[in-house]
Write a protein that holds these residues in place. Structure first.
Motif: not given
Length: 145
Positions: A21-28, A30-34, A41-48
């Motif tokens: 939702g809004k938290a995801l869009l806000k985080k994206v 915040e990270l325009p240069n990544k 990964i910063a938004c939590g879409y990964y597995t270890t």
């Protein structure tokens, strides 16, 4: 080996549950240069993995971004497992039968034994499910007219 300040901050940025939702869009935003992978990964879409490597799930990340922006994704899988999607068309077979596929009957929640009345028109056919509630409502409507 001690972690550097950057490694500590990167580790603190990793999330246990993916943002939505809004938290995801806000985080994206915040990270325009990544890179796309780093943003996911910063938004939590990964597995270890077992050897502590991160595997990025870009497909889920993109789906979540689209959903957060209000794009409705079709949750239902239109394919029937054989690689075909329903076309909402039917044809008459050589033996004269008209067959409606299982995709349509499943979508309507029909079960074996459900009955229909057939009403023929000039160039159309109406199938009406026989149901006591439906018949009562139709009878009431016909009486009013």
């Amino acid at each position: 080996m001690a972690k550097t300040t950057t490694e500590k901050s990167n580790a603190s940025e990793l999330l246990d549950t993916p943002l939505t939702g809004k938290a995801l869009l806000k985080k994206v935003k915040e990270l325009p240069n990544k890179s796309k992978k780093d943003t996911a990964i910063a938004c939590g879409y990964y597995t270890t993995t077992k050897d502590q490597q991160k595997r990025v799930n870009l497909a889920k990340f993109y789906d979540a971004v689209l959903q957060a922006k209000g794009v409705q994704l079709d949750e239902k899988n239109p394919k029937d497992g054989r690689g075909r999607a329903p076309t909402y068309r039917a044809c008459v077979h050589k033996n004269g039968q008209l067959v409606i596929g299982a995709n349509y009957t499943e979508e309507m929640g029909l079960k074996p034994g459900d009955e229909f009345s057939i009403q023929l028109g000039n160039k159309h056919i109406h199938l009406r499910q026989i149901n006591t509630e439906v018949e009562e409502i139709e009878d009431e409507n016909n009486e009013e007219e």
